[in-house]
Design a protein around this motif. Structure first.
Motif, mmCIF file in Angstrom:
data_model
loop_
_atom_site.group_PDB
_atom_site.id
_atom_site.type_symbol
_atom_site.label_atom_id
_atom_site.label_comp_id
_atom_site.label_asym_id
_atom_site.label_seq_id
_atom_site.Cartn_x
_atom_site.Cartn_y
_atom_site.Cartn_z
ATOM 1 N N TYR A 1 0.719 -1.022 0.048
ATOM 2 C CA TYR A 1 -0.014 0.099 -0.131
ATOM 3 C C TYR A 1 0.755 1.258 0.036
ATOM 4 O O TYR A 1 1.916 1.282 0.641
ATOM 5 N N ARG B 1 -5.086 8.306 3.053
ATOM 6 C CA ARG B 1 -5.325 7.326 2.344
ATOM 7 C C ARG B 1 -4.421 6.269 1.875
ATOM 8 O O ARG B 1 -3.185 6.537 1.952
ATOM 9 N N TRP C 1 -8.308 2.003 0.844
ATOM 10 C CA TRP C 1 -9.068 2.913 1.837
ATOM 11 C C TRP C 1 -8.659 4.158 2.062
ATOM 12 O O TRP C 1 -7.702 4.667 1.843
ATOM 13 N N GLU C 2 -9.687 4.944 2.698
ATOM 14 C CA GLU C 2 -9.497 6.395 3.018
ATOM 15 C C GLU C 2 -10.018 6.640 4.592
ATOM 16 O O GLU C 2 -11.284 6.198 4.896
ATOM 17 N N SER C 3 -9.534 7.464 5.295
ATOM 18 C CA SER C 3 -10.167 7.790 6.542
ATOM 19 C C SER C 3 -9.790 9.268 6.861
ATOM 20 O O SER C 3 -8.781 9.836 6.339
ATOM 21 N N ASP D 1 -6.944 -1.525 7.160
ATOM 22 C CA ASP D 1 -8.372 -0.913 6.870
ATOM 23 C C ASP D 1 -8.423 0.395 7.145
ATOM 24 O O ASP D 1 -9.613 1.068 6.850
ATOM 25 N N GLY D 2 -7.381 1.098 7.727
ATOM 26 C CA GLY D 2 -7.666 2.649 7.863
ATOM 27 C C GLY D 2 -8.268 3.070 9.098
ATOM 28 O O GLY D 2 -8.950 4.046 9.368
#
Lengths: 985, 294
Positions: A98, A110, A121-123, A164-165
């Protein structure tokens, strides 16, 4: 016979028309257009080396692009363009698969898939206080078998799961007054140290449990001298900073929660020095670098915190971060400029005396200094360690150096174009060598045979590929001479780095480039910025042997009161002819419609004190200028203040130095917008070089209206201050948009119209006698486009033929803008689905061809929309006469026809501007769209009515003619024979 | 006879012109054109809507609206000759009308222009000689003069003189704010500007107040149609063509006409045979030729 050929030709012509329709066929892509992809100036680079199969480097740039590049060839594997206000603060790779980016001042994290750039994923990280944003990926810090990413942003420290953020824990520092500088995570330790300043003279350390974010210990110590700038971590428990006087280096040891300071005078280390010291932010373990003027001093920190100078290097350009390779050895790169070459030295951080590598590379002198260097190691064929370096130059270009050579380079300066102008190519000289002709003749024949095969459908698949290839790489379009149709030109582009490029319109290659010396950082010019490019000298007629040149205007600093710099560049050779560092500032540049005997255009530079300065500074120029002195008017827009003013020249400047090229100005008119209800959000004028073919417009029923064509019209849009922000911040009741048409000579408001419940952003384009603008309608929740057309009524009674015959019309009488204008204005609004980034209009050589609007959509594509759709005379049921004239029945929204995307399948990422350039062929115009990418295409808004298409087979025509002539002879012979036989009978 | 009429007419004209000129000499007149109707189709409800939408009332406005509905205000016009400083040149008197929703507009604008003093005249003549600018200014806010700044306008002095000095003001208003003033001659100002002194040193002023028009809205006819059908109103059946409606009448009619024509065609043939026959009999014999044709 002649008739037959004519008919044949005509039918062919029609066929070719039918062929060349509004849109492109699949095989026509790339024929008349080119597209180049860029990424911008690289800020961070992370090498991916885990899987040896694909060597990649992931970079983030100042244009907010995240890209994965091929290390072997420099091509883009994938690229993601984040929005303009989503700047990337940090990039790293986790789990070997990633790419992690931290953007938007530390609030968006991200993860992107490394092979293909898909977002995983984005947080969104919540925080309240703006702060420095830091991204740190500890090597083996795990919480519940999950690798943790530490992010500091908006005053909060977050531990984020890399899978998974999900935010694992969060520690809020916004209540404390600490300004966090660093997050340090010692190896094999579950503690995180958050260090920072409170005020400028207190140093705080927070020890935090990495597993759950609990505060273990908080210590602070006062440092009465105060700190300056940032801290640099030298080892896991040692920091270096400067004190507030910038003359003392402070080492901060915070082992076991005990903070101790140690001060060392720079003069003790270096000896006498003058100038300001700066700590370079490069992370080199145990060593740090201090820059004093041009001198770079490497200083080692011993375990006791004692500083010792390791080396002093003059004229060093950049230092990379330390890279650890094989069993704990660490190396870093140092780049110097020696004799116009780049000297790359790799050093061990612990052993200064041995160089790992020392290479000298020629990078070309038009690239300037090295700004950044990133290094990466690889294993050579003989199992030893090799190193490659990615360097970012002053002109923003990106180069990969390996084994003493430049492996590849990318001209990333072109991702940040500031201004564009056009220059003609030289005229073709007579006398071409015979060999060239022969070769050309052979190729020409071969090509035509292939084309013939293709036309007669005899071509095999290879032949078809060859034909396509030939069409795409036609040498015809990339020649360095002027062509008959005017398709070949040079695009002169100025980039943010202060580099000027000449791009060939045929294939988009860089013909020459010049890093303008006057726009480089120097003692007298601290922060030079390029502003705009103008055509300075366009030789034609009597000055044909001179080369054309452009004027580049820049200023020394970000504010408008900084002094200006001018540079004159020859567009054929790419050499700087002259440069001027001016004493005055530059607020406005006005190209005047006068040229001197060498075809140099007169320019008026208006400074911030409202003095006008004339260039070129020759007596001839001043003579020409004096003749037109009283007819020169200009306007200035004070957008923040909400005032538009008109000015006129007054007399020579009064000052201690007599300057006959400097003139005072006088305020002639002003328009003061009420500050509580109107704020200027857009101003647009007509393009100065626009050609209008006819003033009269024949409308239905053989009636004539006259366009109000004035070069002095200004379109202004104002919005209520509350509604000048983003869409959604204001209600329809409190938002309104007012548009104005203003005559800039007299300040007369010719038209004023309010759109209630609408707001900006307004994008507008002004051409001939019409303005089209785009805005948001809050009541309808949709974007709208409106058109305003302005017609001259004072000429409306020139309809009588007899008047025209006897010359009793006022068409040739001079117009004075001081007369009271009799104009009528027509307007209409339509819905438009897209939001828009920019709008332009096609322009042709004589202005006969109908116009198309070029709309840069939010999807970074360029959409061509016929101006006929934006005709205020459209009605629901046009009469028969109106239909014949070409008026389209009124619809509530403007159609978006998928085939009318000029960019077809391509995207011009981060589209910022569209420039149209007329070709010599009336039907055709060149459209150049720029952003991070560049795209150029040739357009024919009314189809190519004045030329055959490029794929027209001349050979087929020739063969047909030959065949017909042969047939004539054969039939003639036959008929003769028959006649003879008849006579013998 | 003719002469007397002519002379009478001349007399009338003369007296009229005298009347006008005397009134001019006495006091500078002004023409009031108020563009209150805000666009042709606007009307009052639209106007109210316009007024309500734009800005929140400012403090000054509220004060005035509380005190009285219609208040008299005045603001001054100032002029300058070329580069000189501005000096007072006239007074605008107006009535400030406050609408129910707090917005304010100016109405009944009257203008009294000061005549040029001797010094002014001299200055103005200098302007005319030098083809220089005559400049005027107004406050940008009529309540708290000068507001943020003055709005300035200028014109080449040679554009003004005709019989007297003709001037034309267009004042662009936004509530109580003056956005801009456009100043110039009421008509054309032909380009090679000739030096011409006015016959009378008095002003003939025309003033126009302008407020912003409302832009035409985007057409929304497709939604209207949708709305009607949704409400279940009677949708008129599609208009059928004339032929589709009346074919059952038209065909027999056509047959009859055809019949009649064929009969008429056959008539001359049979006329040779039966000259003395009654016209009524011809009708009776109608079917026979048709049968014969078959």
């Amino acid at each position: 016979m002649a008739m037959a050929i004519r008919v044949f030709l005509l039918s062919l012509l029609f066929l070719s028309f039918a062929d060349h329709s509004f849109s492109l066929y699949e095989d026509q892509a790339g024929l008349m257009d080119w597209h180049q992809q860029y990424i911008g100036k690289v800020k961070h680079a992370v090498f991916h080396t885990q899987k040896t199969g694909k060597k990649r480097v992931v970079v983030s740039t100042e244009e907010n692009v995240l890209a994965s590049l091929d290390l072997r060839h420099g091509q883009i594997f994938w690229r993601r363009v984040l929005g303009a206000n989503d700047a990337i603060d940090g990039v790293d790779i986790v789990l070997g698969k990633y790419v992690i980016t931290l953007s938007s001042e530390g609030s968006i994290l991200r993860a992107w898939s490394l092979p293909d750039g898909q977002m995983v994923w984005e947080s969104f990280l919540q925080g309240s206080k703006p702060s420095k944003s830091l991204l740190s990926v500890p090597i083996n810090l795990t919480v519940d078998k999950d690798n943790v990413i530490l992010v500091f942003g908006k005053g909060c420290l977050h531990a984020v799961s890399s899978i998974d953020g999900v935010v694992l824990w969060k520690k809020d520092f916004s209540a404390e007054s600490i300004e966090v500088q660093q997050i340090i995570q010692p190896l094999g330790n579950d503690k995180i140290y958050v260090v920072g300043f409170v005020g400028s003279s207190e140093f705080d350390v927070y020890q935090i449990n990495a597993k759950n974010g609990e505060l273990i210990k908080h210590t602070s110590a006062a440092f009465p001298d105060g700190f300056f700038g940032e801290v640099l971590s030298v080892s896991s428990d040692m920091l270096v900073s400067l004190d507030s006087t910038k003359s003392i280096l402070v080492t901060i040891n915070f082992q076991n929660g005990e903070i101790s300071f140690k001060k060392t005078h720079i003069s003790d280390l270096v000896g006498d020095h003058s100038g300001i010291a700066d700590i370079l932010p490069s992370k080199l373990s145990g060593v740090f670098a201090v820059k004093i003027n041009t001198l770079l001093v490497f200083i080692r920190v011993t375990a006791e915190g004692v500083l010792e100078v390791v080396d002093k290097i003059n004229n060093a350009a950049a230092v990379s971060d330390a890279l650890s390779f094989s069993e704990g050895q660490q190396a870093f790169a140092l780049v110097e400029h020696v004799d116009g070459k780049v000297l790359l030295t790799l050093k061990y951080s612990h052993d200064w005396n041995n160089d790992l590598l020392k290479e000298s590379v020629e990078v070309g002198h038009q690239r300037g200094l090295v700004h950044k260097v990133f290094i990466n190691n690889y294993i050579r064929t003989d199992r030893s360690y090799g190193f490659r370096a990615l360097i970012v130059m002053e002109d923003h270009s990106l180069l990969l150096l390996q084994q003493g050579a430049t492996v590849w380079s990318r001209e990333e300066g072109l991702a940040s174009i500031v201004d564009v102008t056009v220059s003609e190519l030289p005229v073709e000289k007579a006398g071409v060598s015979v060999a060239k002709v022969e070769q050309n003749l052979f190729e020409w024949l071969k090509g035509h045979i292939l084309k013939l095969k293709g036309t007669l459908m005899l071509a095999s698949s290879e032949d078809i590929a060859a034909i396509q290839d030939m069409r795409l790489k036609s040498s015809e379009k990339s020649k360095m001479t002027r062509d008959h149709n005017g398709f070949r030109k040079l695009l002169i582009v100025l980039t943010r780095a202060g580099k000027l490029y000449a791009l060939h319109t045929g294939d988009g290659r860089v013909v020459w480039s010049l890093l303008l010396p006057s726009l480089r950082k120097s003692g007298s010019c601290e922060h030079p910025t390029g502003l705009s490019v103008y055509q300075w000298q366009v030789p034609h007629h009597h000055a044909m042997d001179e080369n054309p040149s452009v004027l580049v205007v820049g200023r020394c600093g970000p504010n408008s009161d900084a002094s200006a710099v001018l540079s004159f560049v020859d567009t054929y050779t790419g050499k700087e002819l002259n440069s001027l560092g001016l004493v005055h500032s530059v607020a406005q540049i006005i190209p005047l419609p006068f040229t001197d005997s060498t075809e140099q255009r007169l320019h008026l530079l208006v400074d911030t004190d409202k003095h006008a300065h004339l260039y070129p500074r020759t007596s001839e120029a001043i003579d020409i200028f004096q003749r037109e002195f009283s007819n020169i008017y200009w306007y200035s827009v004070e957008a923040d203040n909400g005032i538009i003013r008109g000015h006129v020249l007054n007399r020579n400047c009064i000052g201690e130095v007599v300057d006959e090229f400097c003139f005072d100005s006088r305020e002639l008119w002003s328009i003061v917008f009420p500050s509580e209800s109107e704020k200027i959000i857009a101003t647009v004028t007509r393009k100065l070089n626009e050609v209008v073919h006819t003033q009269a417009k024949v409308v239905a029923d053989q009636d004539v209206t006259y366009k109000y064509i004035s070069k002095n019209l200004l379109f202004v849009a104002t919005a209520t201050p509350k509604a000048s922000g983003e869409i959604g911040t204001a209600t329809p009741e409190e938002a309104s948009l007012v548009v104005y048409l203003i005559d800039t000579v007299t300040g007369r408001i010719l038209h004023r119209m309010a759109h209630y419940g609408s707001q900006g952003p307004v994008h507008a384009v002004f051409s001939e006698n019409w303005v089209v603008y785009h805005y948001f309608n809050l009541r309808a929740h949709r974007y709208e486009m409106s058109v305003i057309e302005i017609y001259d009524q004072s000429r409306a009674d020139n309809k009588d033929v007899w008047k025209l015959v006897f010359g009793k019309h006022n068409l040739t009488s001079p117009i004075s803008l001081f007369s009271r204008p009799e104009v009528i204005v027509k307007s209409q609004s339509y819905y438009f689905t897209h939001s828009v980034k920019t709008i332009a209009v096609t322009s042709t050589a004589k202005g006969i061809t109908s116009k198309q609007l070029l709309i840069g959509t939010i999807g970074d594509q360029v959409l061509a929309l016929d101006k006929r759709y934006l005709d205020p005379r459209r009605s629901v049921n046009p009469t028969q006469a109106e239909r014949e004239e070409g008026i389209i029945p009124l619809t509530d929204s403007l159609p978006i026809i998928p085939q009318s995307y000029v960019t077809h399948a391509l995207k011009v990422e981060d589209l910022r501007g569209i420039v149209t350039v007329p070709a010599k062929l009336e039907s055709t115009t060149l459209a150049f769209a720029y952003g991070v990418d560049l795209f150029l295409t040739r357009m024919a808004p009314s189809r190519t009515y004045d030329s055959l298409t490029e794929d027209f087979s001349y050979a087929l025509l020739l063969i047909t003619i030959v065949a017909l002539i042969a047939a004539i002879f054969v039939t003639w012979v036959l008929s003769e024979r028959k006649e003879l036989q008849d006579k013998w009978r | 006879m003719k002469q007397t009429i002519m002379s009478q007419l001349l007399l009338l004209l003369f007296s009229l012109s005298l009347l006008i000129s005397s009134s001019l000499a006495f006091q500078s007149d002004e023409l009031l054109i108020e563009e209150e109707d805000l666009g042709s189709e606007g009307g009052f409800p639209d106007l109210a809507h316009i007024r309500s939408s734009p800005q929140p009332p400012t403090t000054t406005r509220r004060r005035y609206s509380e005190s009285d509905q219609d208040s008299k205000i005045q603001f001054s016009l100032e002029h300058a000759f070329g580069d000189s400083d501005f000096s007072p040149a006239g007074i605008f008197n107006a009535r400030l009308k406050t609408w129910n929703h707090g917005a304010q507009t100016l109405t009944k604008l009257r203008f009294s222009r000061n005549d040029f003093t001797e010094v002014d005249k001299e200055k103005f003549q200098n302007l005319l000689k030098g083809d220089d600018f005559y400049r005027i200014r107004l406050p940008s806010n009529v309540l708290s003069s000068p507001g943020r700044e003055y709005v300035i306008s200028s014109v080449k002095a040679r554009c003004l003189p005709r019989e007297s000095l003709d001037e034309h003001f267009v004042i662009h208003m936004e509530g109580v704010n003056i956005l801009a003033v456009n100043y110039g001659a009421p008509g054309a100002c032909p380009h090679p500007r000739q030096l011409k002194l006015p016959a009378k040193w008095s002003f003939k002023s025309h003033t126009v107040l302008k407020n912003s028009e409302q832009a035409p809205r985007a057409p929304v006819f497709s939604e209207d149609i949708l709305g009607e059908t949704a409400e279940g109103e009677v949708v008129p059946p599609p208009e059928r063509s004339f032929w589709a409606k009346y074919w059952m009448y038209l065909i027999p009619l056509g047959l009859i006409v055809m019949n009649a024509i064929t009969q008429a065609m056959n008539m001359p043939e049979e006329q040779g045979g039966g000259q003395a026959q009654q016209p009524g009999a011809a009708v009776q014999r109608g079917p026979t030729p048709a049968v014969r044709r078959r």
